[in-house]
Design a protein around this motif. Structure first.
Motif, short mmCIF file in Angstrom:
data_model
loop_
_atom_site.label_atom_id
_atom_site.label_comp_id
_atom_site.label_asym_id
_atom_site.label_seq_id
_atom_site.Cartn_x
_atom_site.Cartn_y
_atom_site.Cartn_z
N LEU A 101 25.41 1.90 88.75
CA LEU A 101 26.43 1.24 87.95
C LEU A 101 25.98 1.15 86.49
N ARG A 102 24.74 0.83 86.29
CA ARG A 102 24.20 0.73 84.94
C ARG A 102 24.30 2.09 84.22
N GLU A 103 23.95 3.15 84.94
CA GLU A 103 24.04 4.49 84.36
C GLU A 103 25.49 4.85 84.00
N ARG A 104 26.43 4.51 84.88
CA ARG A 104 27.83 4.82 84.60
C ARG A 104 28.35 4.06 83.38
N VAL A 105 27.93 2.81 83.21
CA VAL A 105 28.33 2.03 82.04
C VAL A 105 27.76 2.66 80.77
N ILE A 106 26.51 3.06 80.81
CA ILE A 106 25.87 3.68 79.65
C ILE A 106 26.55 5.01 79.31
N ARG A 107 26.83 5.84 80.33
CA ARG A 107 27.51 7.12 80.08
C ARG A 107 28.88 6.91 79.46
N ALA A 108 29.64 5.95 79.98
CA ALA A 108 30.97 5.67 79.44
C ALA A 108 30.87 5.17 78.00
N TRP A 109 29.87 4.35 77.71
CA TRP A 109 29.68 3.84 76.35
C TRP A 109 29.32 4.98 75.39
N LYS A 110 28.41 5.87 75.85
CA LYS A 110 28.01 7.01 75.01
C LYS A 110 29.20 7.93 74.73
N ALA A 111 30.08 8.08 75.73
CA ALA A 111 31.24 8.97 75.58
C ALA A 111 32.38 8.27 74.82
N LYS A 112 32.14 7.05 74.40
CA LYS A 112 33.12 6.25 73.65
C LYS A 112 34.44 6.13 74.41
N GLU A 113 34.33 5.77 75.69
CA GLU A 113 35.50 5.64 76.56
C GLU A 113 36.14 4.27 76.46
N GLY A 114 35.71 3.46 75.54
CA GLY A 114 36.31 2.15 75.35
C GLY A 114 35.33 1.19 74.71
N SER A 115 35.85 0.03 74.37
CA SER A 115 35.00 -1.02 73.79
C SER A 115 34.16 -1.66 74.90
N GLN A 116 33.26 -2.51 74.50
CA GLN A 116 32.44 -3.22 75.49
C GLN A 116 33.32 -4.04 76.42
N ARG A 117 34.30 -4.69 75.88
CA ARG A 117 35.21 -5.51 76.68
C ARG A 117 35.98 -4.63 77.68
N GLN A 118 36.45 -3.47 77.23
CA GLN A 118 37.19 -2.56 78.11
C GLN A 118 36.29 -1.99 79.21
N LEU A 119 35.04 -1.68 78.84
CA LEU A 119 34.10 -1.19 79.85
C LEU A 119 33.81 -2.26 80.90
N ALA A 120 33.69 -3.50 80.46
CA ALA A 120 33.45 -4.60 81.39
C ALA A 120 34.61 -4.73 82.38
N GLN A 121 35.85 -4.63 81.87
CA GLN A 121 37.02 -4.71 82.75
C GLN A 121 37.08 -3.51 83.68
N ARG A 122 36.80 -2.33 83.15
CA ARG A 122 36.87 -1.10 83.95
C ARG A 122 35.88 -1.13 85.11
N PHE A 123 34.65 -1.57 84.87
CA PHE A 123 33.62 -1.58 85.90
C PHE A 123 33.53 -2.91 86.64
N LYS A 124 34.43 -3.83 86.32
CA LYS A 124 34.51 -5.14 86.98
C LYS A 124 33.19 -5.91 86.91
N VAL A 125 32.65 -5.95 85.69
CA VAL A 125 31.44 -6.74 85.42
C VAL A 125 31.75 -7.63 84.22
N SER A 126 30.86 -8.54 83.94
CA SER A 126 31.09 -9.45 82.81
C SER A 126 30.78 -8.76 81.49
N LEU A 127 31.39 -9.27 80.46
CA LEU A 127 31.16 -8.75 79.11
C LEU A 127 29.70 -8.96 78.71
N SER A 128 29.13 -10.10 79.09
CA SER A 128 27.74 -10.37 78.73
C SER A 128 26.80 -9.37 79.40
#
Length: 134
Positions: free
Chosen positions: A9-36
């Motif tokens: 899960l951590r790797e998927r979040v990092i890959r999505a962030w590197k690919a600029k697939e959304g803001s931190q808030r959007q990534l948190a919602q997409r992967f169903k984890v907290s923003l923090s």
């Protein structure tokens, strides 16, 4: 007790962030984890490049080190009717490290030795006949 998020899960979040697939808030919602979680993960990744979970819980170094156990054993063998409090005092005199009675008791148990727990004056104050039975 809560469990750390998986490395996958951590790797998927990092890959999505590197690919600029959304803001931190959007990534948190997409992967169903907290923003923090996303913020902390990205901060950790930027700082040292690691994505593994930090070690949980603490490890407290023992107050009485293994090299001092021999000294405690010699004290008990020298005079086996020492009270734990007296043993603590002698340990502090010799090493400069003050320890509690319970710490000394654990060290003595580790060595497989036995020491007195109560002094004679404590026993005299509470003879068996006056103890409350439960």
């Amino acid at each position: 007790m809560p469990v750390s998020y998986s490395k996958d899960l951590r790797e998927r979040v990092i890959r999505a962030w590197k690919a600029k697939e959304g803001s931190q808030r959007q990534l948190a919602q997409r992967f169903k984890v907290s923003l923090s979680f996303v913020r902390n993960l990205l901060s950790q990744y930027r700082t040292n490049g690691q994505i593994e979970a930090k070690r949980r819980g603490g490890y407290q170094k023992p107050t009485i080190q293994n090299e001092h156990l021999g000294f405690i054993q010699s004290l008990v063998e020298e005079k086996n009717d020492l009270l734990l409090r007296e043993l603590c005092d002698r340990y502090a005199e010799r090493t400069g490290i003050s320890v509690s009675i319970s710490t000394m008791h654990r060290a003595v148990e580790k060595l497989g030795l036995r020491v007195k727990k109560k002094s004679l004056c404590q026993r005299a104050r509470y003879p068996k006949s006056t103890r409350i039975k439960t």
